[in-house]
Motif scaffolding. Structure first.
Motif, PDB file in Angstrom:
ATOM      1  N   ASP A  66       0.878  -1.246  -0.024  1.00 55.58           N
ATOM      2  CA  ASP A  66      -0.072  -0.109   0.146  1.00 55.58           C
ATOM      3  C   ASP A  66       0.861   1.242  -0.055  1.00 55.58           C
ATOM      4  O   ASP A  66       0.327   2.312   0.094  1.00 55.58           O
ATOM      5  CB  ASP A  66      -1.059  -0.071   1.311  1.00 55.58           C
ATOM      6  CG  ASP A  66      -2.306   0.850   1.141  1.00 55.58           C
ATOM      7  OD1 ASP A  66      -2.728   0.944  -0.252  1.00 55.58           O
ATOM      8  OD2 ASP A  66      -2.637   1.703   1.811  1.00 55.58           O
ATOM      9  N   ALA A  67       2.240   1.127  -0.069  1.00 53.61           N
ATOM     10  CA  ALA A  67       2.973   2.502   0.114  1.00 53.61           C
ATOM     11  C   ALA A  67       3.229   2.654  -1.704  1.00 53.61           C
ATOM     12  O   ALA A  67       3.172   1.740  -2.515  1.00 53.61           O
ATOM     13  CB  ALA A  67       4.324   2.089   0.680  1.00 53.61           C
ATOM     14  N   ARG A  68       3.263   4.042  -2.199  1.00 55.64           N
ATOM     15  CA  ARG A  68       3.529   4.248  -3.253  1.00 55.64           C
ATOM     16  C   ARG A  68       4.225   5.641  -3.568  1.00 55.64           C
ATOM     17  O   ARG A  68       4.320   6.288  -2.669  1.00 55.64           O
ATOM     18  CB  ARG A  68       2.284   4.236  -4.229  1.00 55.64           C
ATOM     19  CG  ARG A  68       1.433   5.529  -3.883  1.00 55.64           C
ATOM     20  CD  ARG A  68       0.283   5.602  -4.882  1.00 55.64           C
ATOM     21  NE  ARG A  68      -0.649   6.733  -4.159  1.00 55.64           N
ATOM     22  CZ  ARG A  68      -1.915   7.075  -4.523  1.00 55.64           C
ATOM     23  NH1 ARG A  68      -2.681   6.057  -5.123  1.00 55.64           N
ATOM     24  NH2 ARG A  68      -2.546   8.254  -4.378  1.00 55.64           N
ATOM     25  N   PHE A  69       4.913   5.857  -4.705  1.00 60.40           N
ATOM     26  CA  PHE A  69       5.741   6.795  -4.954  1.00 60.40           C
ATOM     27  C   PHE A  69       4.787   8.017  -5.527  1.00 60.40           C
ATOM     28  O   PHE A  69       3.743   7.490  -6.170  1.00 60.40           O
ATOM     29  CB  PHE A  69       6.813   6.678  -6.197  1.00 60.40           C
ATOM     30  CG  PHE A  69       8.050   5.992  -5.530  1.00 60.40           C
ATOM     31  CD1 PHE A  69       8.879   6.557  -4.619  1.00 60.40           C
ATOM     32  CD2 PHE A  69       8.189   4.699  -6.084  1.00 60.40           C
ATOM     33  CE1 PHE A  69      10.075   5.797  -4.224  1.00 60.40           C
ATOM     34  CE2 PHE A  69       9.119   3.986  -5.650  1.00 60.40           C
ATOM     35  CZ  PHE A  69      10.008   4.509  -4.453  1.00 60.40           C
ATOM     36  N   GLU A  70       4.622   9.164  -4.976  1.00 56.02           N
ATOM     37  CA  GLU A  70       3.829  10.231  -5.383  1.00 56.02           C
ATOM     38  C   GLU A  70       4.659  11.507  -5.741  1.00 56.02           C
ATOM     39  O   GLU A  70       5.616  11.700  -5.253  1.00 56.02           O
ATOM     40  CB  GLU A  70       3.100  10.584  -4.162  1.00 56.02           C
ATOM     41  CG  GLU A  70       1.952   9.479  -3.740  1.00 56.02           C
ATOM     42  CD  GLU A  70       1.028   9.767  -2.788  1.00 56.02           C
ATOM     43  OE1 GLU A  70       1.190  11.009  -2.155  1.00 56.02           O
ATOM     44  OE2 GLU A  70      -0.071   9.060  -2.334  1.00 56.02           O
ATOM     45  N   PRO A  71       4.063  12.417  -6.777  1.00 51.82           N
ATOM     46  CA  PRO A  71       4.865  13.368  -7.219  1.00 51.82           C
ATOM     47  C   PRO A  71       5.007  14.490  -5.885  1.00 51.82           C
ATOM     48  O   PRO A  71       4.208  14.360  -5.161  1.00 51.82           O
ATOM     49  CB  PRO A  71       3.810  13.889  -8.293  1.00 51.82           C
ATOM     50  CG  PRO A  71       2.486  13.298  -8.085  1.00 51.82           C
ATOM     51  CD  PRO A  71       2.874  12.088  -7.511  1.00 51.82           C
ATOM     52  N   MET A  72       6.147  15.107  -6.048  1.00 53.33           N
ATOM     53  CA  MET A  72       6.471  16.180  -5.204  1.00 53.33           C
ATOM     54  C   MET A  72       5.789  17.295  -5.428  1.00 53.33           C
ATOM     55  O   MET A  72       5.735  17.853  -6.679  1.00 53.33           O
ATOM     56  CB  MET A  72       7.929  16.316  -4.780  1.00 53.33           C
ATOM     57  CG  MET A  72       8.854  15.225  -4.369  1.00 53.33           C
ATOM     58  SD  MET A  72       9.002  15.124  -2.526  1.00 53.33           S
ATOM     59  CE  MET A  72       9.904  16.421  -2.169  1.00 53.33           C
ATOM     60  N   GLY A  73       4.988  18.030  -4.328  1.00 56.05           N
ATOM     61  CA  GLY A  73       4.474  19.318  -4.665  1.00 56.05           C
ATOM     62  C   GLY A  73       5.184  20.169  -4.017  1.00 56.05           C
ATOM     63  O   GLY A  73       6.323  20.029  -3.218  1.00 56.05           O
ATOM     64  N   ASP A  74       4.767  21.655  -3.961  1.00 58.00           N
ATOM     65  CA  ASP A  74       5.405  22.580  -3.387  1.00 58.00           C
ATOM     66  C   ASP A  74       5.616  22.508  -1.811  1.00 58.00           C
ATOM     67  O   ASP A  74       6.687  22.818  -1.146  1.00 58.00           O
ATOM     68  CB  ASP A  74       4.890  24.093  -3.539  1.00 58.00           C
ATOM     69  CG  ASP A  74       5.051  24.344  -5.149  1.00 58.00           C
ATOM     70  OD1 ASP A  74       5.802  23.986  -5.915  1.00 58.00           O
ATOM     71  OD2 ASP A  74       3.949  25.117  -5.833  1.00 58.00           O
ATOM     72  N   GLU A  75       4.572  22.209  -1.108  1.00 57.50           N
ATOM     73  CA  GLU A  75       4.381  21.756   0.099  1.00 57.50           C
ATOM     74  C   GLU A  75       5.582  20.654   0.613  1.00 57.50           C
ATOM     75  O   GLU A  75       6.173  20.719   1.775  1.00 57.50           O
ATOM     76  CB  GLU A  75       2.963  21.364   0.652  1.00 57.50           C
ATOM     77  CG  GLU A  75       1.994  22.435   0.919  1.00 57.50           C
ATOM     78  CD  GLU A  75       0.701  21.921   1.200  1.00 57.50           C
ATOM     79  OE1 GLU A  75       0.582  20.691   1.567  1.00 57.50           O
ATOM     80  OE2 GLU A  75      -0.035  22.572   1.010  1.00 57.50           O
ATOM     81  N   ASP A  76       5.848  19.633  -0.275  1.00 53.25           N
ATOM     82  CA  ASP A  76       6.533  18.703  -0.025  1.00 53.25           C
ATOM     83  C   ASP A  76       8.093  19.358  -0.021  1.00 53.25           C
ATOM     84  O   ASP A  76       8.962  19.071   0.863  1.00 53.25           O
ATOM     85  CB  ASP A  76       6.515  17.473  -1.214  1.00 53.25           C
ATOM     86  CG  ASP A  76       5.161  16.781  -0.996  1.00 53.25           C
ATOM     87  OD1 ASP A  76       5.083  16.290   0.134  1.00 53.25           O
ATOM     88  OD2 ASP A  76       4.749  16.493  -1.906  1.00 53.25           O
ATOM     89  N   TYR A  77       8.279  19.928  -1.033  1.00 55.15           N
ATOM     90  CA  TYR A  77       9.579  20.696  -1.168  1.00 55.15           C
ATOM     91  C   TYR A  77      10.097  21.534   0.192  1.00 55.15           C
ATOM     92  O   TYR A  77      11.047  21.488   0.515  1.00 55.15           O
ATOM     93  CB  TYR A  77       9.879  21.349  -2.502  1.00 55.15           C
ATOM     94  CG  TYR A  77       9.812  20.477  -3.924  1.00 55.15           C
ATOM     95  CD1 TYR A  77      10.627  19.723  -3.770  1.00 55.15           C
ATOM     96  CD2 TYR A  77       9.028  20.819  -4.658  1.00 55.15           C
ATOM     97  CE1 TYR A  77      10.786  18.989  -4.950  1.00 55.15           C
ATOM     98  CE2 TYR A  77       9.048  19.920  -5.734  1.00 55.15           C
ATOM     99  CZ  TYR A  77       9.911  19.058  -5.974  1.00 55.15           C
ATOM    100  OH  TYR A  77      10.087  18.354  -7.101  1.00 55.15           O
ATOM    101  N   ALA A  78       8.948  22.224   0.467  1.00 52.31           N
ATOM    102  CA  ALA A  78       9.114  23.212   1.420  1.00 52.31           C
ATOM    103  C   ALA A  78       9.470  22.415   2.836  1.00 52.31           C
ATOM    104  O   ALA A  78      10.237  22.772   3.595  1.00 52.31           O
ATOM    105  CB  ALA A  78       7.908  24.064   1.806  1.00 52.31           C
ATOM    106  N   ALA A  79       8.514  21.379   2.945  1.00 52.45           N
ATOM    107  CA  ALA A  79       8.724  20.523   4.213  1.00 52.45           C
ATOM    108  C   ALA A  79      10.060  19.897   4.213  1.00 52.45           C
ATOM    109  O   ALA A  79      10.661  19.798   5.221  1.00 52.45           O
ATOM    110  CB  ALA A  79       7.735  19.344   4.364  1.00 52.45           C
ATOM    111  N   VAL A  80      10.547  19.399   3.128  1.00 52.80           N
ATOM    112  CA  VAL A  80      12.001  18.724   3.108  1.00 52.80           C
ATOM    113  C   VAL A  80      12.971  19.744   3.337  1.00 52.80           C
ATOM    114  O   VAL A  80      13.838  19.605   4.235  1.00 52.80           O
ATOM    115  CB  VAL A  80      12.145  17.841   1.700  1.00 52.80           C
ATOM    116  CG1 VAL A  80      13.761  17.484   1.563  1.00 52.80           C
ATOM    117  CG2 VAL A  80      11.245  16.794   1.565  1.00 52.80           C
TER     118      VAL A  80
END
Lengths: 298, 227
Positions: free
Chosen positions: B177-191
């Motif tokens: 049930d785990a999958r790769f998902e596209p990175m969004g702006d919020e993801d870049y900011a979080a990282v």
């Protein structure tokens, strides 16, 4: 839960103090295994054509000289014997099978703990510190050793159920974990004519791996077959006359930490057993990966 | 600075001091010497203080931490910062299994590798790992974020809920049930924010997002136990 320790000294000057170096390692594993303890130590081999046998008798006052005398009288072959309470090391020119059969027939209460050219085994019930003092572990000399502290989870607390287990010659194994299929493994091996001394799960693993190697597998191949056959949790530490080997189950359910130093390689269930080793601050400390075989040679 | 030596006192005495005597003393920083792999060092910290542990720790170091900022100048055993609520734990070396298990909050930073089951059942904690993480990491992660600068082992993010995992290197395999998902702006900011917190200087664009496909959220009678 159980604790395992292993020490291989690379610096020859440390061979006389290997027992002393090991003591805090074994004591450090007391919480993981307070009911029994044991050690297999590999030292200078006996002369060519000789074998040594580690023996265990049920009493600290056992008459070992009487056993040696009977051995000479019955088999017409002199033995050398050194004793340590209820343990003794017997050195003989005779074949392992002959000696085992004779002991079984004439001294059924005496257990053969190990056979080989280099290996001595001591194991008993009690706190690790007490067992170590009983057999003077701190005075042991050799090139490498494996030790174990036991917290029994699947079979009785007796000296025979304590680790290390041995099979064949110059081969021993200690185990942290539990197997869920030791009985089927034991039945399978019994069909191959292999005899068991206890109902302990580790003994099944020990005899399985030794049987595979006797059939021609190298250590690596026998452990690959072990991964297929052994169901359960295990960190296994094995000793041969010139190496220590370590392997963890695919889920790494049981811990292990290694310290590699210019002078030694030390293995333990937890770092607290490595903390007192000399200059451990400059050792490379790492955790072995699951399902990988690690071998260190003397 | 106050110094406590585990060659001089037991871990029980140490923790009793940290729990009962330290609060209200006004001490802001202390160091613990000779940890020698002892278990449960500075577990249950309920007071804001910076703690430096000068060596290798054992199991459950900093477990249940609430307010302390703990730095380990060495490696740690199983369950570092397990069930942490807030505050931070930084490990300069490697962390053994189940690092940050069931953590509710705070930040766990591991500068080296983390072993198997890192972040198992995480419930809101942020975990940043400078090296690799072992098999079955992030299992059943319910909330929080895990940033992995190295590689991930087998079964990453098995049975994830709402926790999100960011991996810079390779992923040996994803769990059920785990999958790769596209990175969004919020993801870049979080990282970026988590890397900055950890002091690591990677480019957030190098990270991949792993999250739950949510196919296990509801019972599927037709799945035949095959996921």
């Amino acid at each position: 839960m159980c604790g395992i320790v292993g020490l291989l000294v690379k610096n020859p000057n440390m061979r006389d103090s290997i027992g002393e170096l090991m003591m805090p390692m074994l004591i450090g594993m007391t919480e993981r295994g307070p009911d029994s303890a044991g050690m297999a130590i590999f030292g200078a081999p006996v002369a060519k054509g000789e074998l040594k046998f580690s023996l265990y008798a049920p009493s600290m006052e056992f008459n070992w000289q009487g056993l040696a005398h009977d051995f000479d009288a019955h088999l017409g072959s002199s033995v050398k014997i050194s004793t340590q309470g209820n343990h003794a090391i017997l050195i003989s020119h005779l074949e392992a099978g002959t000696v085992r059969t004779w002991i079984k027939q004439h001294y059924p209460g005496v257990h053969v703990l190990s056979v080989g050219q280099s290996i001595d085994v001591y194991k008993d019930t009690g706190l690790p510190a007490d067992v170590a003092a009983r057999y003077d572990f701190s005075g042991m000399r050799g090139t490498h050793l494996v030790g174990h502290t036991r917290m029994a989870t699947e079979s009785a607390v007796t000296p025979a159920h304590a680790h290390p287990f041995t099979a064949g010659e110059d081969w021993c194994l200690v185990h942290n974990g539990s197997l869920s299929n030791p009985n089927s493994l034991r039945r399978k091996l019994q069909h191959e004519g292999i005899l068991f001394e206890t109902d302990n799960d580790t003994e099944a693993a020990c005899r399985f791996l030794e049987w595979r190697m006797r059939e021609g597998d190298d250590l690596h191949t026998s452990l690959q077959k072990g991964f297929e056959e052994l169901d359960g949790f295990f960190t296994l530490l094995m000793g041969t006359k010139d190496q220590l080997a370590l392997v963890r189950d695919p889920f790494a359910c049981k811990p292990a930490v290694v310290a590699e130093h210019d002078d030694y390689v030390a293995i333990a269930s937890e770092f607290r057993s490595l903390a007192k080793l000399p200059d451990v601050k400059n050792a490379k400390i790492y955790e072995p990966m699951p399902e990988e075989l690690y071998i260190w040679k003397v | 600075m106050e110094s406590l030596d585990l060659h001089q006192i037991s871990v029980r005495e140490l923790n009793q001091y940290l729990h009962q005597e330290l609060p209200g003393k006004g001490i802001t920083r202390l160091e613990i010497l000779n940890p020698d792999g002892v278990h449960s060092i500075a577990a249950g910290m309920n007071v804001a203080v910076d703690i430096d542990i000068m060596g290798h720790g054992g199991y459950y170091l900093g477990g249940m931490n609430k307010y302390a900022n703990i730095t380990v100048h060495g490696s740690v055993g199983w369950g570092v910062a397990e069930n942490m609520m807030s505050g931070s734990v930084r490990v300069k070396g490697f962390a053994s299994e189940s690092a940050g298990a069931s953590g509710h909050g705070g930040t766990l930073i591991i500068e080296g590798d983390a072993s198997l089951r890192c972040g198992i059942s995480m419930k809101g904690i942020d975990i940043v790992v400078g090296g690799d993480i072992g098999n079955l990491s992030g299992f059943m992660g319910q909330a929080g974020r895990m940033v992995v600068c190295g590689n991930a082992g087998d079964g990453l993010g098995d049975s994830l809920y709402e926790a999100v995992i960011y991996v810079r290197g390779t992923v040996k395999s994803l769990g059920a049930d785990a999958r790769f998902e596209p990175m969004g702006d919020e993801d870049y900011a979080a990282v970026a924010e988590l890397l900055a917190r950890a002091g690591f200087s990677h480019d957030p664009r190098e990270f991949k997002r792993v999250a739950s496909a949510k196919s296990l959220y509801n019972w599927n009678a037709d799945a035949n136990q095959e996921y």
